[in-house]
Design a protein around this motif. Sequence first.
Motif, mmCIF file in Angstrom:
data_model
loop_
_atom_site.group_PDB
_atom_site.id
_atom_site.type_symbol
_atom_site.label_atom_id
_atom_site.label_comp_id
_atom_site.label_asym_id
_atom_site.label_seq_id
_atom_site.Cartn_x
_atom_site.Cartn_y
_atom_site.Cartn_z
ATOM 1 N N UNK A 179 0.807 -1.149 0.015
ATOM 2 C CA UNK A 179 0.180 -0.007 -0.117
ATOM 3 C C UNK A 179 0.870 1.296 -0.056
ATOM 4 N N UNK A 180 0.342 2.473 -0.221
ATOM 5 C CA UNK A 180 1.065 3.683 -0.190
ATOM 6 C C UNK A 180 1.706 3.855 1.299
ATOM 7 N N UNK A 181 0.739 3.491 2.445
ATOM 8 C CA UNK A 181 1.242 3.662 3.593
ATOM 9 C C UNK A 181 2.511 2.897 3.812
ATOM 10 N N UNK A 182 2.422 1.686 3.593
ATOM 11 C CA UNK A 182 3.594 0.783 3.704
ATOM 12 C C UNK A 182 4.906 1.511 2.920
ATOM 13 N N UNK A 183 4.642 2.002 1.879
ATOM 14 C CA UNK A 183 5.780 2.464 0.783
ATOM 15 C C UNK A 183 6.382 3.716 1.618
ATOM 16 N N UNK A 184 5.817 4.387 2.266
ATOM 17 C CA UNK A 184 6.260 5.765 2.799
ATOM 18 C C UNK A 184 6.535 5.786 4.158
ATOM 19 N N UNK A 185 6.328 4.765 5.077
ATOM 20 C CA UNK A 185 6.365 4.648 6.429
ATOM 21 C C UNK A 185 8.011 4.237 6.623
ATOM 22 N N UNK A 186 8.613 5.324 6.989
ATOM 23 C CA UNK A 186 10.115 5.435 7.455
ATOM 24 C C UNK A 186 10.131 5.572 9.026
ATOM 25 N N UNK A 187 9.120 5.332 9.505
ATOM 26 C CA UNK A 187 9.185 5.743 11.144
ATOM 27 C C UNK A 187 9.936 4.638 12.005
#
Length: 933
Positions: free
Chosen positions: A343-351
């Motif tokens: 998903x988009x969320x998984x792609x951008x999650x660098x937390x």
Amino acid sequence: MTNDVELTPMMKQYYAAKEASKGAILLFRMGDFYEMFNEDAYKAAKTLNITVTTRDRNKENPMPMAGFPWQHLESYMARLVAAGHRVAVCDQMEDPKKAKTIVKREITRIVTPGTMMDESMLDPRSCNYLASIFVSESRQGHKGRKSGRRVSSVSLVTESVGALDVGTSENSSLAVGERDVASCFENDCYVGLAWVELSTGRFFATTTTFDDLFDSLARISPSECLIQEEVRRAFPEWILERTTLTQRPGWVFSRQTALDTLLKHFGLTTLEGFGFDSSSSDVYALQAAGAALDYILETQKQSLDFIDVLSPYRSEQYLEIDESTRRSLEIVQTYRDGRRDGSLLATIDRCSTAMGSRLLSDWIACPLKDRRKIELRQDAIEELISRSEDVGKIRDSFRSVSDLERLISRIVQERGTPRELASIGKTLQCLPQFKEFLEGSTSALLQTLGRRLTLQTELCCELDRAFQENLSLNYRDGGFVKGGYSKELDDLHDKEKGGKLWMAEYQAKEMARTGIPNLRVSYTSVFGYYIECTKSAVSSGKIPEDYERKQTLKNAERYTTPELKKFAQEALEAKEKALELEMEIFATLQRKVAAECAAIQRAAQVLAHLDVLIALAVLASTSNYCRPQMVDEPILTISEGRHPSLDLNCASGEFVPNDSVCSEEKGFLHLITGPNMAGKSTYIRQTALLVLLAQIGSFIPAKEATIGIVDRIFARVGAADELTRGQSTFMVEMIETARILNNATRSSLVILDEIGRGTSTYDGVALAWAIAEHIAKKIQCRTFFATHYHELTDLADIYPGVTNLNVVVREWRDEIAFLHKIEEGAADKSYGVHVAKLAGVPKEVVVRAQEILAGLEDKQVTATTDLLRQALRELSTNKKQKKEPVIQFSLLGPDNHPVVEELRKLKIEELSPMEALLILERWKKIVDGAPTE
């Protein structure tokens, strides 16, 4: 149930608890085990793969039972809840050794899908919401909101194309899938919606409409929804696939009951300080919130002080995204399997923390509409990119940060462990580094975060003094308090340690007294303290008379003495007192941490915000993202934009960037043609995702961008049959399209993919033409419309603001290459046969299709399409038309008439039905005197 006369006191306890647990599987603590009886035993055994045995097996009707060790409670409970069961935990409330009669037992909590709190039961990166829905009896919708049932939204589409029949079967499917909703709510009504994340204490409420309820639920994605018993029929069965519906009595939703529950919990006389006006439509939100709080109080049986605020959610502050758009764009989960990965969320999650991941999920579910707030986030990200060295150190500090949000909730409910308290202490030790970093920043948002962060120096020092390093999960045996923290505890431990010296001295004394050189004084947890002598020592007659035999082994005998018994009693008492004191110290520290709940929750929020901002800065700097300029005008200029997910998953330089432009010069409605697999869908999705990213404050994968604030994103980019709703693919497509046409404004962003493909060619092209025409004439919002209907490209000649784009394809020796580049102009071919070949269609089928296509082209069968295009242009209401003179028949004789002349020349057997209808339409205009081309 067995007759009370036959029940033991303990089983009477069990049945009383079972009655109070309201249908939940009851886990009944009996010593070191949790036991389940009767039907509960069978249900649990099936889920947990444990054995069913019987109690009182010698009786005529033995009772089925199953159990597991108490240490496995959390993991087994998680499995039961995941299987759809409610679980009640009945614990022993006193030490069995000190109980004078039967051990007192109470239900300490009831666990449901929406009330799970334990770490083993939750995804650390995702929120676990309990939602509460109150449907009012009012039939008046919100002011300024468009009313109308979801089921009737297809009407605008059919009206736009002259009431074309979209298919009898689809209409009947709609009636089956939505009839219960429509019959209950003929008009829009107020709906109160509240949602709470019990593991963190975050609590929200809003008032919406039944029309918008399912979009809100898609945004929240609750694990469990509380509803009134009397409105269950209003909720279609398919919603059970996405959440658990729990029916509650209507009185808990009543205005006075709900308000009393909220005011008592928060210790207030009014909720206006939270931003709610109970004399307005806000009261519906409060009724839902009160019912949610009542349910939590009923199930948790513990303090809820960590739920210290109820926040109003104002939808007008956020970019709205409906349910189908969220699924189509794969924002937080993939379309096909519902997984986070991909998903988009998984792609951008660098937390770096779970708190940050959950906050990022909230941001991406609720993008902002306030340009100033977006720019505050952008300013912070820009500064963090410029401070890469400092950011690297801070990211290292995040490795020592625990999930404060969830830990403090457990501590307040007195369900924490020494290990969790120690983790909180280590996190609090890091706060000075974060505060120094934030206060040394220049961006307003980072400075605000720094001011909100308060240090807990005294508390973290005490926690550091109190606990040992590397604590184990099992703390019931003690040993977790660090030496030097409590003198009394140290003395007790010294007494335990001194016991080893006493044992050594006692052993030496007994060896000397008995003359037995291999005599040993030892201890085991099972057998206690003892003196061990070999068989040869026994046979030699050296055993003193005061030795009392305790155990006989193969090669030795074990004894005790009055002196050893006295020591054993003292040592045991010291050990028990030490363990009791350690537990008292733990409880005291737990209360001290709970007293600082508000400050620790604020710290958790600050750390989560900083983590997300740093994660977005790292993403931007490592992936070549740009800062988009945000403006209020409804324009869009993205230069060399890239799809966020595909760009990061492709090899460097492999993804082909494209421009997305909506302006007065370039137009606002773009019709995109080209073959399948060429990248049309990727391009339009990419545009929507870049806008969404920009409005959470993130930088975006592009060379540069100027983005006008979007109020809503609509996506109609593919659907499958929804049989549980009784809807075909085409009906789903029409309902979703109708919602777009009903709700889009000039500030919206619309992406459409292959509208009309689920019906006949003429129906489909007519619908697609009418939909595009409606957007061009009435809505005039930023729209990207991918289509295979090349006839639609003529709209660019008719309406200002409509432009044609196509995906570049290159042909070479009967082969094609997709360049994935978007350029202006319409595509001249569809390349369907080529695509079939690439997809692996058998060679003989492809060759035959090429033969048929060549034959059709030779016979100029495409003239039919030309006639269709001509007819669509003629039917366009925006086309300039010149008035021709009315031709009348002569009263004196049959003069030549153009209609008659054309009729004589017609070859009726060669006409298609559509061509005949178009000719009749033109003749009617001539006879009526209407203008024609």
